[in-house]
Design an enzyme around this catalytic site. Structure first.
Site: not given
Ligand SMILES: NC(=O)c1ccc[n+]([C@@H]2O[C@H](COP(=O)([O-])OP(=O)(O)OC[C@H]3O[C@@H](n4cnc5c(N)ncnc54)[C@H](OP(=O)(O)O)[C@@H]3O)[C@@H](O)[C@H]2O)c1
Length: 274
Positions: A46, A104
């Site tokens: 990240y 990861h």
């Molecule tokens: N281990 C892995 O392989 C892996 C892969 C992918 C992700 N991850 C982890 O998982 C975390 C989260 O995943 P992600 O960011 O892909 O997906 P997510 O949390 O499902 O979605 C994030 C998106 O949703 C929006 N959002 C957040 N809260 C909201 C709400 N209450 N209402 C409407 N929209 C909302 C955010 O926009 P705003 O920021 O504008 O609010 C952002 O665009 C990552 O940050 C990372 O730490 C891990």
């Protein structure tokens, strides 16, 4: 709300930090800590571990109050590289110990996902990490790790959201004493906020659709890691403990799942990240 198999408690919702970087990223993470998040999920890939450490110090919270999780990248599965990766994470975060260290991605074509896990156990022995976890490990990978080391990861972080609810993996994790963490818990760009199962539960309870989805995770025993750069959404995403869904509502959201529901084809049997 959640606990590891040694009984240690984990917050009900953690904070996903990807792709928060730079000064804006630090501000967003500080506001998340101010909102009450006490678990930050980062990774070498990240490229924001420095910012995570800065946010922790700027928040004024004590190190012991916030759990930090990071992940070693695919290019560091060899034992020495994995240990060096953890040491570099500690340096970037400017802390003495990680709470959770994860592999990861398993990257099966490299065939070193057991070795990487063993290296993290070695880091635990040296006191560099408190708990060892994995991410994107399949049932076969988890059973191989257990057979080789006598241990399962304390948690496995997998893609999990209404379009891909991971019903089978939840059963495997339960059997092996592994906590499920959900990445992209809201479903990111394919969030099912307008799906009747979600929208109707939101209308009945007065919660937002995102809150309904996060509560659905909790009701399934899953720890979600939503990312938001917006203070208001950060607070709302944490504020789901007083929300109650019926069993029928939970089942209806789970029923949104589709075999092809992954967001970007991230099947760990074939998708590899270095
Ligand atoms: N281990 C892995 O392989 C892996 C892969 C992918 C992700 N991850 C982890 O998982 C975390 C989260 O995943 P992600 O960011 O892909 O997906 P997510 O949390 O499902 O979605 C994030 C998106 O949703 C929006 N959002 C957040 N809260 C909201 C709400 N209450 N209402 C409407 N929209 C909302 C955010 O926009 P705003 O920021 O504008 O609010 C952002 O665009 C990552 O940050 C990372 O730490 C891990």
């Amino acid at each position: 709300m959640h606990s590891l198999r040694d009984g240690s408690p984990l917050p009900h919702v953690g904070f996903g930090t990807y792709p928060l970087r730079g000064e804006d990223g630090v501000s967003a993470m500080v506001s998340a800590l101010e909102a009450g998040y006490r678990y930050l999920d980062t990774a070498v890939n990240y490229e924001n571990e420095v910012e995570v450490g800065q946010a922790l110090r700027r928040s004024g919270l004590d190190r012991s109050e916030v759990m930090l999780a990071s992940k070693i990248p695919g290019r560091a599965h060899a034992r020495d590289e994995a240990v060096a990766s953890i040491e570099a994470s500690l340096q970037a975060l400017d802390v003495d110990r990680l709470d959770v260290a994860l592999v990861h991605w398993p990257n099966p074509s490299q065939g070193r996902y057991v070795e990487a896990f063993e290296a993290l156990l070695e880091c635990r022995e040296r006191g560099l990490v408190r708990w060892v976890g994995t991410s994107n490990y399949t049932e076969a990978h988890l059973r191989e790790v257990l057979a080789a080391t006598g241990e399962s990861p304390v948690l496995n972080q997998v893609e999990c959201h209404p379009l891909f609810p991971q019903q089978e993996m939840l059963d495997v994790h339960r059997e092996l004493g592994i906590l499920t963490q959900a990445w992209s818990p809201l479903g990111k760009r394919q969030a099912q906020y307008d799906a009747p199962a979600v929208a109707e539960a939101a209308a009945r309870t007065g919660a937002t659709p995102a809150q309904v989805i996060l509560r659905w995770h909790l009701d399934r025993g899953v720890m979600p890691l939503p990312k938001s750069g917006t203070p208001e959404r950060q607070r709302a995403n944490l504020d789901v403990l007083d929300l109650h869904l019926t069993e029928v509502e939970v089942a209806a959201i789970t029923a949104l799942g589709r075999p092809d529901g992954r967001l970007f084809g991230g099947d760990p049997e074939t998708h590899e990240e270095m």
